[in-house]
Design a protein around this motif. Structure first.
Motif, PDB file in Angstrom:
ATOM      1  N   ARG A   1      20.840  54.179  57.791  1.00 61.77           N
ATOM      2  CA  ARG A   1      20.183  52.890  57.558  1.00 61.77           C
ATOM      3  C   ARG A   1      18.687  52.925  57.847  1.00 61.77           C
ATOM      4  O   ARG A   1      17.924  52.201  57.239  1.00 61.77           O
ATOM      5  N   ARG A   2      18.244  53.795  58.764  1.00 54.44           N
ATOM      6  CA  ARG A   2      16.800  53.884  59.042  1.00 54.44           C
ATOM      7  C   ARG A   2      16.037  54.387  57.827  1.00 54.44           C
ATOM      8  O   ARG A   2      14.956  53.894  57.519  1.00 54.44           O
ATOM      9  N   GLN A   3      16.612  55.351  57.150  1.00 52.08           N
ATOM     10  CA  GLN A   3      15.971  55.887  55.949  1.00 52.08           C
ATOM     11  C   GLN A   3      15.898  54.812  54.859  1.00 52.08           C
ATOM     12  O   GLN A   3      14.877  54.657  54.194  1.00 52.08           O
ATOM     13  N   LEU A   4      16.969  54.055  54.683  1.00 47.62           N
ATOM     14  CA  LEU A   4      16.987  52.979  53.689  1.00 47.62           C
ATOM     15  C   LEU A   4      15.954  51.911  54.030  1.00 47.62           C
ATOM     16  O   LEU A   4      15.219  51.445  53.160  1.00 47.62           O
ATOM     17  N   ARG A   5      15.854  51.547  55.309  1.00 49.50           N
ATOM     18  CA  ARG A   5      14.873  50.542  55.731  1.00 49.50           C
ATOM     19  C   ARG A   5      13.449  51.050  55.516  1.00 49.50           C
ATOM     20  O   ARG A   5      12.572  50.298  55.074  1.00 49.50           O
ATOM     21  N   ALA A   6      13.210  52.328  55.805  1.00 44.16           N
ATOM     22  CA  ALA A   6      11.864  52.891  55.635  1.00 44.16           C
ATOM     23  C   ALA A   6      11.443  52.889  54.170  1.00 44.16           C
ATOM     24  O   ALA A   6      10.291  52.617  53.850  1.00 44.16           O
ATOM     25  N   VAL A   7      12.373  53.174  53.275  1.00 42.19           N
ATOM     26  CA  VAL A   7      12.031  53.249  51.848  1.00 42.19           C
ATOM     27  C   VAL A   7      11.864  51.859  51.241  1.00 42.19           C
ATOM     28  O   VAL A   7      10.920  51.605  50.497  1.00 42.19           O
ATOM     29  N   THR A   8      12.780  50.941  51.570  1.00 39.13           N
ATOM     30  CA  THR A   8      12.731  49.622  50.937  1.00 39.13           C
ATOM     31  C   THR A   8      11.839  48.632  51.663  1.00 39.13           C
ATOM     32  O   THR A   8      11.326  47.701  51.050  1.00 39.13           O
ATOM     33  N   GLY A   9      11.681  48.810  52.975  1.00 42.52           N
ATOM     34  CA  GLY A   9      10.904  47.852  53.748  1.00 42.52           C
ATOM     35  C   GLY A   9      11.668  46.568  54.037  1.00 42.52           C
ATOM     36  O   GLY A   9      11.091  45.597  54.523  1.00 42.52           O
ATOM     37  N   LEU A  10      12.938  46.545  53.736  1.00 42.49           N
ATOM     38  CA  LEU A  10      13.771  45.361  53.944  1.00 42.49           C
ATOM     39  C   LEU A  10      14.757  45.608  55.082  1.00 42.49           C
ATOM     40  O   LEU A  10      15.141  46.752  55.327  1.00 42.49           O
ATOM     41  N   PRO A  11      15.196  44.545  55.754  1.00 45.33           N
ATOM     42  CA  PRO A  11      16.201  44.748  56.802  1.00 45.33           C
ATOM     43  C   PRO A  11      17.555  45.110  56.189  1.00 45.33           C
ATOM     44  O   PRO A  11      17.912  44.640  55.110  1.00 45.33           O
ATOM     45  N   VAL A  12      18.292  45.960  56.866  1.00 43.61           N
ATOM     46  CA  VAL A  12      19.615  46.364  56.412  1.00 43.61           C
ATOM     47  C   VAL A  12      20.638  45.527  57.170  1.00 43.61           C
ATOM     48  O   VAL A  12      20.675  45.515  58.397  1.00 43.61           O
ATOM     49  N   LEU A  13      21.471  44.844  56.426  1.00 37.96           N
ATOM     50  CA  LEU A  13      22.439  43.938  57.040  1.00 37.96           C
ATOM     51  C   LEU A  13      23.682  44.651  57.534  1.00 37.96           C
ATOM     52  O   LEU A  13      24.327  44.186  58.473  1.00 37.96           O
ATOM     53  N   GLY A  14      24.037  45.762  56.910  1.00 32.36           N
ATOM     54  CA  GLY A  14      25.236  46.482  57.335  1.00 32.36           C
ATOM     55  C   GLY A  14      25.359  47.797  56.589  1.00 32.36           C
ATOM     56  O   GLY A  14      24.646  48.045  55.619  1.00 32.36           O
TER      57      GLY A  14
END
Length: 97
Positions: free
Chosen positions: A33-46
């Protein structure tokens, strides 16, 4: 001819590897999830975790074994073709005339 057959095999394998790398870049997968947050700039809900059963792991082992057997067969077919490349041409010449 044997060199050409070997080059064709290596060229085909290289093209397959290049295509796999290209597709992995075009369709990226995020491993956490950290990688996804870094790329999108959006919070990850789950997140959803991959849970494999013993049957799925056995199926993957069989698939990997099948792949290895297929690759070994390809290399074996190349070896046979290289060994008989000259004799096959002589056989065809004798057969034709």
């Amino acid at each position: 001819r044997p060199v050409l057959m070997s080059l064709m095999l290596v060229g085909g394998l290289a093209a397959g590897i290049a295509l796999a790398l290209f597709l992995s870049q075009v369709h990226p997968v995020f491993s956490d999830r950290r990688q996804l947050r870094a790329v999108t700039g959006l919070p990850v809900l789950g997140t959803i975790h991959l849970i494999t059963t013993a049957a799925e792991r056995a199926r993957r082992r069989v698939a990997l074994g099948s792949f290895a057997l297929g690759f070994a067969s390809l290399i074996g077919a190349l070896a046979v073709a290289v060994m008989f490349a000259g004799s096959g041409a002589r056989f065809l010449q004798q057969l034709v005339g």
